[in-house]
Write an enzyme that holds these catalytic residues in place. Sequence first.
Site, PDB file in Angstrom:
ATOM      1  N   LYS A 105       0.854  -1.186   0.000  1.00 48.54           N
ATOM      2  CA  LYS A 105       0.000   0.000   0.000  1.00 48.54           C
ATOM      3  C   LYS A 105       0.887   1.231   0.000  1.00 48.54           C
ATOM      4  CE  LYS A 105      -4.436   0.776   0.057  1.00 48.54           C
ATOM      5  NZ  LYS A 105      -5.395  -0.020  -0.706  1.00 48.54           N
ATOM      6  N   VAL A 208     -20.586  -0.274  -1.663  1.00 46.13           N
ATOM      7  CA  VAL A 208     -20.748  -1.716  -1.908  1.00 46.13           C
ATOM      8  C   VAL A 208     -22.176  -2.161  -1.585  1.00 46.13           C
ATOM      9  CG1 VAL A 208     -19.896  -4.021  -1.401  1.00 46.13           C
ATOM     10  CG2 VAL A 208     -18.304  -2.110  -1.369  1.00 46.13           C
TER      11      VAL A 208
HETATM   12  P1  NAD Z   1     -18.940   3.445   2.193  1.00 45.86           P
HETATM   13  O1  NAD Z   1     -18.306   4.385   3.126  1.00 45.86           O
HETATM   14  O2  NAD Z   1     -19.357   3.907   0.852  1.00 45.86           O
HETATM   15  O3  NAD Z   1     -20.236   2.780   2.875  1.00 45.86           O
HETATM   16  C1  NAD Z   1     -20.288   2.403   4.211  1.00 45.86           C
HETATM   17  C2  NAD Z   1     -21.681   2.735   4.699  1.00 45.86           C
HETATM   18  O4  NAD Z   1     -21.826   2.251   6.031  1.00 45.86           O
HETATM   19  C3  NAD Z   1     -21.970   4.244   4.751  1.00 45.86           C
HETATM   20  O5  NAD Z   1     -23.119   4.525   4.003  1.00 45.86           O
HETATM   21  C4  NAD Z   1     -22.144   4.532   6.238  1.00 45.86           C
HETATM   22  O6  NAD Z   1     -23.115   5.530   6.490  1.00 45.86           O
HETATM   23  C5  NAD Z   1     -22.622   3.172   6.730  1.00 45.86           C
HETATM   24  N1  NAD Z   1     -22.480   2.967   8.159  1.00 45.86           N
HETATM   25  C6  NAD Z   1     -21.542   3.454   9.009  1.00 45.86           C
HETATM   26  N2  NAD Z   1     -21.784   3.038  10.252  1.00 45.86           N
HETATM   27  C7  NAD Z   1     -22.865   2.248  10.182  1.00 45.86           C
HETATM   28  C8  NAD Z   1     -23.595   1.507  11.143  1.00 45.86           C
HETATM   29  N3  NAD Z   1     -23.262   1.506  12.443  1.00 45.86           N
HETATM   30  N4  NAD Z   1     -24.672   0.799  10.734  1.00 45.86           N
HETATM   31  C9  NAD Z   1     -25.052   0.810   9.435  1.00 45.86           C
HETATM   32  N5  NAD Z   1     -24.397   1.496   8.482  1.00 45.86           N
HETATM   33  C10 NAD Z   1     -23.321   2.200   8.862  1.00 45.86           C
HETATM   34  O7  NAD Z   1     -17.925   2.207   2.084  1.00 45.86           O
HETATM   35  P2  NAD Z   1     -17.929   1.086   0.969  1.00 45.86           P
HETATM   36  O8  NAD Z   1     -16.970   1.456  -0.097  1.00 45.86           O
HETATM   37  O9  NAD Z   1     -19.307   0.703   0.614  1.00 45.86           O
HETATM   38  O10 NAD Z   1     -17.253  -0.109   1.777  1.00 45.86           O
HETATM   39  C11 NAD Z   1     -17.964  -0.830   2.758  1.00 45.86           C
HETATM   40  C12 NAD Z   1     -17.005  -1.768   3.479  1.00 45.86           C
HETATM   41  O11 NAD Z   1     -16.407  -2.660   2.539  1.00 45.86           O
HETATM   42  C13 NAD Z   1     -15.840  -1.042   4.160  1.00 45.86           C
HETATM   43  O12 NAD Z   1     -15.481  -1.773   5.314  1.00 45.86           O
HETATM   44  C14 NAD Z   1     -14.719  -1.161   3.148  1.00 45.86           C
HETATM   45  O13 NAD Z   1     -13.444  -1.115   3.745  1.00 45.86           O
HETATM   46  C15 NAD Z   1     -14.991  -2.534   2.562  1.00 45.86           C
HETATM   47  N6  NAD Z   1     -14.462  -2.700   1.204  1.00 45.86           N
HETATM   48  C16 NAD Z   1     -14.898  -1.887   0.220  1.00 45.86           C
HETATM   49  C17 NAD Z   1     -14.418  -2.085  -1.066  1.00 45.86           C
HETATM   50  C18 NAD Z   1     -14.908  -1.224  -2.200  1.00 45.86           C
HETATM   51  O14 NAD Z   1     -14.689  -1.595  -3.370  1.00 45.86           O
HETATM   52  N7  NAD Z   1     -15.575  -0.115  -1.940  1.00 45.86           N
HETATM   53  C19 NAD Z   1     -13.458  -3.091  -1.333  1.00 45.86           C
HETATM   54  C20 NAD Z   1     -13.058  -3.918  -0.278  1.00 45.86           C
HETATM   55  C21 NAD Z   1     -13.564  -3.715   0.997  1.00 45.86           C
END
Ligand code: NAD
Length: 370
Positions: A105, A208
Amino acid sequence: MIDSTSERSNTSKHTAHPHVRYTVADSLMRYAEFLGYGDIHIKIDEKTGLKAIVAIHNLSRGPAIGGCRMVSYQTIDKAMEDALRLGYMMSYKAAINNLPHGGAKAVIVKPKVIKNHEALFEKFGEFVNELGGRYITAVDSGTSSKEMDIIAKRTPFVTCTTQSGADGDPSPLTALGVRRAIEAAVKFKIGRDSIEGIHVAIQGAGHVGYYLAKELHALGATLTMSDINTSLLQRCVDEFSVMTCHPDEIYSVNADVFSPCALGAILNLKTIKQLKTPIVAGSANNQLSHHHYGTLLHERGILYAPDFLINAGGLIHVAVLYAHSDMKKSLEQINNIYHTVYEIYEHSARENKATSEIAERIARDRLQLR
Ligand code: NAD
């Protein structure tokens, strides 16, 4: 995990070389050692304001690959901690999905004022080039194909350029991998070939969560979702007719699958006790707040899809782009997550061991880690 205190001796501040005891550096070094790091590089360039870290975790399977993020950090040790935490995960994701790469990273500490954006990223490109191909950089938070194009002026060890055909947001590909893991789990645990009528409780309606809901809705699944952001939640209600619940209630929804797509460390003693689903499969990184909870899920008869295996869609795509292949190949490899995770479900049943333990062991063996 990191001790962020640093101590100064009583040496006068006018001393040219004061004796400074950096307990932060000590802790970071111990943390890096604990995670099994290889090499960590730092570049500071006064002229452009570049302060960058490249944390190369493992090279045993090929050059290390991983995104470059540019984010504001309160302290450099926070930036370093982020690089270390994210880099080692890339190794596990790459190894379990059989990519010919180690993980790494890069973190650029976002300057308060960027004097010359182009010069900053050119300098970062030079830094990557100095690493001689041991690290391949790609997009992440705060960078896009535009920045990769600038980096590409100084090094060939970059992907996700505009020419590579990369689309900025990896979330649809991540969601696809998660959907395939859910399908495999439903087949293995419930004996169904289709997810039509299967009830999935999704935590998080962000990037996601949204795309996962879209995929599952198209396949006829029933969905319950929670998010602390009500407008994101409403979008899923409007587009996919999902049911909603309070964020604290998502763990106890009487569904077939719980899909954590919001936060890390959400599988702990308290939440596992609440779960009513026979399957947990979601995108969030580091879902198990302690690795013992993988065993607890197994003992409670809950099939857990290892997060680092099933959320690697974005990384798979980046590796495919670097190999000059196309979206068709990416989709083929991401769809294959179904078979990889299914084998781990079988392995877990055969050996009566947690899926998380098995996936980690396979990844560590492939990375030649003890
Ligand atoms: P994001 O920030 O777009 O979405 C996360 C959502 O979770 C937000 O809408 C937020 O409001 C919500 N949230 C926060 N606290 C919460 C709670 N207590 N209860 C319910 N909802 C809550 O992030 P993302 O890109 O969708 O990623 C989601 C997860 O997947 C993260 O852990 C990220 O590290 C992991 N991830 C994402 C990707 C990717 O391609 N985006 C790839 C690998 C891993």
